[in-house]
Design a protein around this motif. Structure first.
Motif, PDB file in Angstrom:
ATOM      1  N   UNK A 171      29.353  13.462   4.873  1.00 57.43           N
ATOM      2  CA  UNK A 171      30.420  13.106   5.574  1.00 57.43           C
ATOM      3  C   UNK A 171      30.731  11.551   5.612  1.00 57.43           C
ATOM      4  N   UNK A 172      29.509  10.826   5.778  1.00 53.15           N
ATOM      5  CA  UNK A 172      29.752   9.422   5.782  1.00 53.15           C
ATOM      6  C   UNK A 172      30.075   8.997   4.133  1.00 53.15           C
ATOM      7  N   UNK A 175      33.746   9.074   4.361  1.00 52.51           N
ATOM      8  CA  UNK A 175      34.253   7.847   5.136  1.00 52.51           C
ATOM      9  C   UNK A 175      34.144   6.569   4.374  1.00 52.51           C
ATOM     10  N   UNK A 188      24.622  -1.392   1.076  1.00 51.45           N
ATOM     11  CA  UNK A 188      24.208  -1.946   2.275  1.00 51.45           C
ATOM     12  C   UNK A 188      24.171  -1.171   3.567  1.00 51.45           C
ATOM     13  N   UNK A 189      25.398  -0.617   3.836  1.00 50.27           N
ATOM     14  CA  UNK A 189      25.389   0.279   5.217  1.00 50.27           C
ATOM     15  C   UNK A 189      25.303   1.733   5.183  1.00 50.27           C
ATOM     16  N   UNK A 190      25.369   2.253   3.820  1.00 52.58           N
ATOM     17  CA  UNK A 190      25.094   3.702   3.877  1.00 52.58           C
ATOM     18  C   UNK A 190      23.846   3.999   3.021  1.00 52.58           C
ATOM     19  N   UNK A 193      20.293   2.100   4.766  1.00 52.74           N
ATOM     20  CA  UNK A 193      19.793   2.659   6.136  1.00 52.74           C
ATOM     21  C   UNK A 193      19.445   3.978   6.009  1.00 52.74           C
ATOM     22  N   UNK A 194      19.892   4.829   4.965  1.00 54.70           N
ATOM     23  CA  UNK A 194      19.456   6.345   5.133  1.00 54.70           C
ATOM     24  C   UNK A 194      18.158   6.423   4.337  1.00 54.70           C
ATOM     25  N   UNK A 270      15.588   0.620  15.477  1.00 57.56           N
ATOM     26  CA  UNK A 270      16.024  -0.077  16.689  1.00 57.56           C
ATOM     27  C   UNK A 270      17.408   0.723  17.307  1.00 57.56           C
ATOM     28  N   UNK A 271      18.283   1.029  16.440  1.00 59.02           N
ATOM     29  CA  UNK A 271      19.260   1.606  17.088  1.00 59.02           C
ATOM     30  C   UNK A 271      19.226   3.073  17.827  1.00 59.02           C
ATOM     31  N   UNK A 274      17.657   1.595  21.194  1.00 62.41           N
ATOM     32  CA  UNK A 274      18.618   1.285  22.184  1.00 62.41           C
ATOM     33  C   UNK A 274      19.678   2.142  22.668  1.00 62.41           C
ATOM     34  N   UNK A 275      19.926   3.348  21.631  1.00 64.42           N
ATOM     35  CA  UNK A 275      21.092   4.099  22.249  1.00 64.42           C
ATOM     36  C   UNK A 275      20.278   5.154  23.341  1.00 64.42           C
TER      37      UNK A 275
ATOM     38  N   UNK B  94      32.331  10.439  12.856  1.00 60.31           N
ATOM     39  CA  UNK B  94      31.728  10.051  11.529  1.00 60.31           C
ATOM     40  C   UNK B  94      31.497   8.570  11.472  1.00 60.31           C
ATOM     41  N   UNK B  96      28.721   5.059  11.375  1.00 57.37           N
ATOM     42  CA  UNK B  96      27.514   4.904  10.976  1.00 57.37           C
ATOM     43  C   UNK B  96      26.623   4.621  12.292  1.00 57.37           C
ATOM     44  N   UNK B  98      23.674   3.490  12.658  1.00 56.04           N
ATOM     45  CA  UNK B  98      22.802   2.388  12.773  1.00 56.04           C
ATOM     46  C   UNK B  98      23.607   1.106  12.996  1.00 56.04           C
ATOM     47  N   UNK B 135      25.513   1.159  20.140  1.00 55.12           N
ATOM     48  CA  UNK B 135      25.427   1.940  18.866  1.00 55.12           C
ATOM     49  C   UNK B 135      26.284   3.079  19.454  1.00 55.12           C
ATOM     50  N   UNK B 138      24.979   5.954  21.775  1.00 61.35           N
ATOM     51  CA  UNK B 138      25.082   5.669  23.461  1.00 61.35           C
ATOM     52  C   UNK B 138      26.267   5.782  23.679  1.00 61.35           C
TER      53      UNK B 138
END
Lengths: 277, 254
Positions: A171-172, A175, A188-190, A193-194, A270-271, A274-275, B94, B96, B98, B135, B138
């Protein structure tokens, strides 16, 4: 609240801030249980050594004397450095191979089926076999340890990478397509990180396998490194030296685990942390 | 062939004689979900697609988004030579996970070569100014969908595609977000398609409602809405249109 209550509360707070000033509660919970295990292990060993009174089970003082000797003489630094250097080179070769195989396996079904037997074979063949074969093929050279390590750990790295790539949320990807993210932005963003959590756990497993393979190669066919030193100690039946080298290397491995792998893992997660706040 | 705009008229989105077939498991031949299907969306218009599940609404949206390709026919986006900028809001946000809320918007804005500050500005516009560094996990479901809406409008879109954007939210949150969408639409004036099962939502938000039916899908009914935005859910006219569409759907089901 009475004056007595106030003073009792202050004492409690002072006491807490007293030890927490040196060791914050989070850090204490993180460190103390592991430390307790090490203390109990050392204590248990010492009791066993005192009861047995055998040269096969040296006491802590004997092990410490050996450890101090290899540290002071510089042998530990030189040989552990040599072993780590071989691991690093083997790791690089394995990583380069794993990126090719993992990417191909994740993106192409035919490639996945093609590499499947190789990965299965690579995951099941013991490190001892690679060590023996490489000593026979390449003799007493750096190539022996580097190739043996690469053969031993590349399958684990390739499988981790392939799993990571397959775990990327489709799904990402949609996007990223709709918003026309550049290749660099997607990487970098998809993608990174995965796959990085998979790659970190794969690298951790690979590191532990690499250490076992390199020691075997050094035992069988090399004249430097921790494996060579362990073999020398074994030949002279110096159990204290075997344990001293093992402890010295274990400390280095712990430093790499806590100073590298866990730091990366913490940053990557970290995410998530923090979540939860 | 179905068409709903004159051939000569300019269109922001145009499906020209589109055919799309799918082979489902257990079926020997592919089945056409759309065959020779035509539809045009005028500049600044929001067209709602309603109809039974599996009728082809989402396929149309995916064709417009470039997520699927037509077996034959053409899907044209935008009027000029410049490639149309797309914003899309899915049923799920949808995001991201992170990346912070602001960063989620910024990466889309960067790709569209829109000023990076737009991330925080859009968050302020959707009422999330204080959550720029938060994020997604949250945030509540409604807040996450607000970020998705902000991302869709941050790219300065020519076209916004909405795939059941509020269906996963509770009704109270959905009502607030429908109002927000109306406000964003008025401010940014894109063209778009809205896929929804909620006929009241279609009546409230769309300029035109297309009722799809059949296999392959055809345009069964068209409801033009003359009233200007913003519309209120309390408006009797909105409810009347909703009733009219329900009647069409009930007839089709019968």
């Amino acid at each position: 609240m009475t004056a007595t209550d106030v003073s009792a509360q202050q004492v409690t707070q002072d006491r807490r801030s007293g030890w927490q000033r040196f060791l914050p509660a989070d850090l204490a919970i993180r460190i103390l249980p592991g430390l307790l295990f090490c203390v109990l292990l050392a204590g248990g060993w010492e009791v066993m050594a005192q009861v047995q009174q055998s040269p096969l089970i040296p006491d802590l003082a004997g092990i410490w004397a050996e450890l101090k000797s290899i540290l002071v003489s510089g042998e530990a630094a030189a040989d552990i450095g040599t072993t780590l250097g071989r691991i690093a080179l083997g790791f690089l070769l394995a990583f380069a191979t794993a990126i090719g195989v993992g990417l191909a396996s994740a993106r192409n079904r035919i490639a996945r089926y093609f590499f499947e037997p190789a990965l299965l074979l690579g995951l099941t063949v013991p490190g001892l076999v690679w060590a023996l074969l490489c000593v026979i093929w390449f003799g007493l050279s750096l190539k022996t340890s580097v190739v043996a390590i690469a053969l031993g750990i590349a399958p684990a790295l390739a499988v981790s990478l392939s799993h990571g790539l397959n775990a990327v949320d489709a799904q990402l990807i949609e996007v990223a397509h709709v918003y026309r993210l550049s290749r660099w932005a997607r990487l970098r963003y998809l993608w990174l990180p995965a796959i990085l959590p998979f790659l970190t756990s794969g690298a951790r497993l690979a590191f532990s396998l690499a250490w076992k393979v390199v020691v075997l190669v050094e035992v069988f066919g090399l004249s430097t490194g921790v494996g060579y030193r362990l073999n020398s100690a074994f030949i002279s039946q110096n159990v204290a030296a075997v344990l001293a080298w093992t402890v010295a290397f274990a400390v280095v491995v712990a430093v790499i685990e806590f100073g590298f792998f866990q730091v990366i893992e913490t940053r990557l997660n970290r995410w998530k942390r923090e979540a939860q706040v | 062939m179905n068409t709903s705009m004159n051939k000569g008229m300019s269109a922001a989105i145009r499906f020209r004689h589109v055919t799309r077939r799918f082979r489902r498991s257990g079926e020997s031949a592919p089945r056409a979900v759309l065959e020779n299907f035509s539809l045009a969306v005028a500049p600044g218009e929001l067209v709602a697609l309603v109809g039974a599940s599996g009728i082809g609404k989402t396929t149309l949206l995916h064709l417009a988004a470039g997520l699927e390709r037509a077996d034959s026919g053409r899907v044209e986006l935008g009027e000029g030579k410049r490639a149309a900028r797309l914003g899309m809001v899915f049923q799920q946000p949808r995001l991201f996970e992170w990346l912070s809320a602001a960063r989620n918007i910024e990466i889309a804005a960067e790709a569209a070569q829109v000023d990076r500050d737009i991330g925080r500005r859009m968050l302020a516009e959707v009422g999330l100014a204080d959550y720029a560094d938060a994020y997604p996990s949250s945030l509540s479901g409604g807040q996450r969908q607000r970020v998705a809406l902000a991302r869709a409008f941050a790219v300065d879109p020519d076209i916004v595609l909405l795939d059941e954007p509020f269906s996963a939210l509770d009704e109270l949150t959905a009502r607030k977000l429908r109002l927000l969408l109306q406000r964003l639409w008025r401010l940014h004036r894109p063209s778009g398609l809205l896929v929804t099962h909620n006929t009241l939502e279609a009546s409230l938000l769309a300029d035109r409602i297309v009722v799809l039916a059949g296999q392959p899908a055809r345009i069964e009914a068209l409801v033009e809405i003359e009233q200007p935005r913003p519309q209120s859910a309390e408006d009797p006219a909105v409810f009347q249109r909703h009733r009219a569409i329900i009647e069409v759907l009930e007839k089709l089901a019968a």
